[in-house]
Design a protein around this motif. Sequence first.
Motif, PDB file in Angstrom:
ATOM      1  N   THR A 166       0.866  -1.183   0.000  1.00 59.67           N
ATOM      2  CA  THR A 166       0.000   0.000   0.000  1.00 59.67           C
ATOM      3  C   THR A 166       0.903   1.233   0.000  1.00 59.67           C
ATOM      4  O   THR A 166       1.905   1.278   0.713  1.00 59.67           O
ATOM      5  CB  THR A 166      -0.888   0.013   1.266  1.00 59.67           C
TER       6      THR A 166
ATOM      7  N   THR B 266     -10.947   5.854  -6.884  1.00 61.39           N
ATOM      8  CA  THR B 266     -11.244   4.424  -6.747  1.00 61.39           C
ATOM      9  C   THR B 266     -10.057   3.659  -6.147  1.00 61.39           C
ATOM     10  O   THR B 266     -10.212   2.519  -5.735  1.00 61.39           O
ATOM     11  CB  THR B 266     -11.587   3.805  -8.117  1.00 61.39           C
ATOM     12  N   LEU B 267      -8.879   4.274  -6.156  1.00 58.38           N
ATOM     13  CA  LEU B 267      -7.699   3.568  -5.629  1.00 58.38           C
ATOM     14  C   LEU B 267      -7.503   3.790  -4.136  1.00 58.38           C
ATOM     15  O   LEU B 267      -6.725   3.084  -3.489  1.00 58.38           O
ATOM     16  CB  LEU B 267      -6.432   4.053  -6.354  1.00 58.38           C
ATOM     17  N   LEU B 268      -8.163   4.803  -3.613  1.00 65.13           N
ATOM     18  CA  LEU B 268      -7.926   5.153  -2.211  1.00 65.13           C
ATOM     19  C   LEU B 268      -8.564   4.137  -1.273  1.00 65.13           C
ATOM     20  O   LEU B 268      -9.704   3.711  -1.476  1.00 65.13           O
ATOM     21  CB  LEU B 268      -8.490   6.543  -1.903  1.00 65.13           C
ATOM     22  N   VAL B 269      -7.795   3.754  -0.264  1.00 59.78           N
ATOM     23  CA  VAL B 269      -8.340   2.828   0.734  1.00 59.78           C
ATOM     24  C   VAL B 269      -8.467   3.550   2.067  1.00 59.78           C
ATOM     25  O   VAL B 269      -7.664   4.408   2.411  1.00 59.78           O
ATOM     26  CB  VAL B 269      -7.441   1.576   0.899  1.00 59.78           C
TER      27      VAL B 269
ATOM     28  N   TRP C 121      -3.919  -1.822  -7.009  1.00 57.66           N
ATOM     29  CA  TRP C 121      -3.161  -0.723  -6.423  1.00 57.66           C
ATOM     30  C   TRP C 121      -3.931  -0.111  -5.256  1.00 57.66           C
ATOM     31  O   TRP C 121      -5.114   0.157  -5.352  1.00 57.66           O
ATOM     32  CB  TRP C 121      -2.928   0.344  -7.493  1.00 57.66           C
ATOM     33  N   LYS C 122      -3.217   0.120  -4.149  1.00 61.37           N
ATOM     34  CA  LYS C 122      -3.872   0.692  -2.976  1.00 61.37           C
ATOM     35  C   LYS C 122      -3.147   1.976  -2.558  1.00 61.37           C
ATOM     36  O   LYS C 122      -1.933   1.955  -2.347  1.00 61.37           O
ATOM     37  CB  LYS C 122      -3.868  -0.315  -1.815  1.00 61.37           C
ATOM     38  N   LEU C 123      -3.904   3.027  -2.458  1.00 58.53           N
ATOM     39  CA  LEU C 123      -3.344   4.310  -2.031  1.00 58.53           C
ATOM     40  C   LEU C 123      -3.969   4.712  -0.712  1.00 58.53           C
ATOM     41  O   LEU C 123      -5.155   4.452  -0.490  1.00 58.53           O
ATOM     42  CB  LEU C 123      -3.674   5.413  -3.036  1.00 58.53           C
ATOM     43  N   LYS C 124      -3.184   5.357   0.110  1.00 55.74           N
ATOM     44  CA  LYS C 124      -3.732   5.804   1.383  1.00 55.74           C
ATOM     45  C   LYS C 124      -3.296   7.254   1.616  1.00 55.74           C
ATOM     46  O   LYS C 124      -2.117   7.578   1.456  1.00 55.74           O
ATOM     47  CB  LYS C 124      -3.184   4.907   2.504  1.00 55.74           C
ATOM     48  N   LEU C 125      -4.236   8.117   1.939  1.00 57.34           N
ATOM     49  CA  LEU C 125      -3.900   9.503   2.269  1.00 57.34           C
ATOM     50  C   LEU C 125      -3.673   9.585   3.774  1.00 57.34           C
ATOM     51  O   LEU C 125      -4.511   9.136   4.556  1.00 57.34           O
ATOM     52  CB  LEU C 125      -5.043  10.443   1.877  1.00 57.34           C
TER      53      LEU C 125
ATOM     54  N   ASN D 247      -6.512  -3.481 -10.721  1.00 61.11           N
ATOM     55  CA  ASN D 247      -7.369  -3.001  -9.641  1.00 61.11           C
ATOM     56  C   ASN D 247      -6.731  -3.198  -8.271  1.00 61.11           C
ATOM     57  O   ASN D 247      -7.335  -2.930  -7.253  1.00 61.11           O
ATOM     58  CB  ASN D 247      -8.709  -3.760  -9.672  1.00 61.11           C
TER      59      ASN D 247
ATOM     60  N   HIS E 200      -3.528   2.438 -12.857  1.00 65.57           N
ATOM     61  CA  HIS E 200      -4.977   2.569 -12.716  1.00 65.57           C
ATOM     62  C   HIS E 200      -5.691   1.947 -13.906  1.00 65.57           C
ATOM     63  O   HIS E 200      -6.771   1.374 -13.789  1.00 65.57           O
ATOM     64  CB  HIS E 200      -5.339   4.047 -12.600  1.00 65.57           C
TER      65      HIS E 200
ATOM     66  N   LYS F  84      -9.573  10.532 -11.019  1.00 72.04           N
ATOM     67  CA  LYS F  84      -9.223   9.165 -11.413  1.00 72.04           C
ATOM     68  C   LYS F  84      -8.837   8.295 -10.209  1.00 72.04           C
ATOM     69  O   LYS F  84      -9.209   7.122 -10.127  1.00 72.04           O
ATOM     70  CB  LYS F  84      -8.055   9.232 -12.403  1.00 72.04           C
ATOM     71  N   ILE F  85      -8.095   8.864  -9.268  1.00 70.74           N
ATOM     72  CA  ILE F  85      -7.550   8.025  -8.184  1.00 70.74           C
ATOM     73  C   ILE F  85      -8.543   7.742  -7.067  1.00 70.74           C
ATOM     74  O   ILE F  85      -8.235   6.994  -6.150  1.00 70.74           O
ATOM     75  CB  ILE F  85      -6.269   8.628  -7.561  1.00 70.74           C
TER      76      ILE F  85
ATOM     77  N   ILE G 287       1.000   5.686 -11.216  1.00 73.14           N
ATOM     78  CA  ILE G 287      -0.358   5.479 -10.703  1.00 73.14           C
ATOM     79  C   ILE G 287      -1.350   5.570 -11.856  1.00 73.14           C
ATOM     80  O   ILE G 287      -2.266   4.755 -11.978  1.00 73.14           O
ATOM     81  CB  ILE G 287      -0.704   6.520  -9.615  1.00 73.14           C
ATOM     82  N   ASN G 288      -1.156   6.573 -12.712  1.00 69.92           N
ATOM     83  CA  ASN G 288      -2.024   6.733 -13.891  1.00 69.92           C
ATOM     84  C   ASN G 288      -2.036   5.478 -14.748  1.00 69.92           C
ATOM     85  O   ASN G 288      -3.082   4.988 -15.145  1.00 69.92           O
ATOM     86  CB  ASN G 288      -1.525   7.903 -14.742  1.00 69.92           C
TER      87      ASN G 288
END
Lengths: 356, 207
Positions: A88, B202-205, A141-145, A139, A135, B199-200, A131-132
């Motif tokens: 992640t 859907t990628l955010l967890v 790929w996991k991103l976390k803010l 499916n 994407h 776009k992103i 990432i682009n």
Amino acid sequence: MNRDNDVVEFSLFGPGIGESILVKFQSEKWIIVDSCINPETNQPAALEYLLSLGVDVENDIELIVISHWHDDHIRGITKIIETCPNATIAFSAALLKEEFLQLVFALADESTIVDKQTSGLKEISKVIANINRYHETSNNWKLKLVTDDNRIYFNNDDEVWSLSPSPASIAQSLLSFKELLDNQKNNRKIVVKPKQNDCSVALHVATNKGNILLGSDLEDSKDKNCGWKAVVNSKTRPQGKCKIYKVAHHGSITGHYDATWTNMLENDAYSAITTFNRKHLPLKEDIARIKKFTSNIFCTTTPLIKPKKMDKTTKKLTDGVILEREVLKKSLGHIKIILEDPNSISVDMNESAVKY
Amino acid sequence: MSALLTASREEFVSSFDSFETAEIARLSKTKFLNSLEELNNLDEYYNKASTTTKSISPEKYVTNHSKVENFLESINEKMSLMNTLKLVNSKTVFAELLHKWEGTIIDIDSDNNCFTAIIRDIKDKSKPDEKMKISSSAIMDIDSDVFETGAIFYWTISYMTNESGTKTKQSKIRVRRLKGISSKEISAAKLKAANFLAKIKTLLVHE
């Protein structure tokens, strides 16, 4: 350095202008925080080390944290992300906001002419391009803010908590990103490392052998809602004290807050610092200040070295023009701290690192 | 006259700048350094001419007028020279480049009239980067508008030999000029940022 099993490992790499951190849990799972390049091989230092240990980087790297965007924390992160497809990716929340992305797309987009040094914008641009692309093809790929006081990873007893950036820090960062872009309207230049590091992600790593505080470049702030004051005073962060501290902002006074040491760290905590040669960090007075809190201080590289003499003609022409010179040393320091059990800590260093 | 002179001078400088960024890569270092030297001389001459015309007798004005005309002619000649620089016989003037460094200004200390830069050796890339504190007096006046933190500069140390064979040593710093970022580019960046954020999602967890 040999690999230790059934222990928690903290490894810090620093080539004099950057840093990268690895933490290995007892589960044999790893996290990577930031990236720097080994100047001898031009490869990401953390990745090289993991591969040398035979780690299955495709499956055993659980989390990659991009603590902030400055070049000394991010070089090579794209390659790490590409090599560890199941991890992640955690970004400081300030970096996935329009203000920062505009800066990236305007100055360091793949189609834009960029300089060798772009304070990390170029590397972030590569991550975004990845990432682009990803994407569109996967499916997984996991991103976390990442913001303050969030648990961003857990596995049985092992947890990783983000302690920053606070909402106020993010707001300040967004304003500074806009200023950085406006400043490029006259003459395009390098976006040098801004003075404030408020959007940095500090982390608390909790394990059953002891806790680790990773200070990133987080600085103290006059504003109680920003920087270390916001972290230390938070009631919602993990309250356990830490045995190991990756000292914030290369040991500089700007990253220092007394209460960080007294409220968040155990006595005589094992403290690891990466040098930042461009600013001479840590300074002698920084080491003296840190010694008041711990006797266990380790630094990835030794201070700057004197440059070779110039030829006579050049020296004559530059006398009075060049006032000071220092070589930016190219050697990779590695400090490894092992938590064997709650009462047993050992330290291993390569020849570039030093104990104060 | 003054306005005309200024306009011509700006045109000359502008021409030089575009020349520097667009053509420098494929022009010889010798000719480039020589052109810089000529530009300096022209600046010096212009400054002297413009200050003396303010308080001179008609006779002297005519004399200066003539000088200014000569100066303008000289500018035209130099512009012409730059446009056809590749055709100039390289045997007449040459330089021996001792060092060429590229620097990034990381800090400016106005109080002490100096700045700090990271210096990379372009001629010998095996050499390690250095951090230098440099006197701001090394920056030419014509570069003062782009002398700021983050600016890139090129520093050459060379022997120059003129047509009569006289050899001189030269240290010269030029600050790089790149067209600033435009409103159009900023608008494009804003659009890309907005698209990327959409776009992103859907990628955010979230935990």
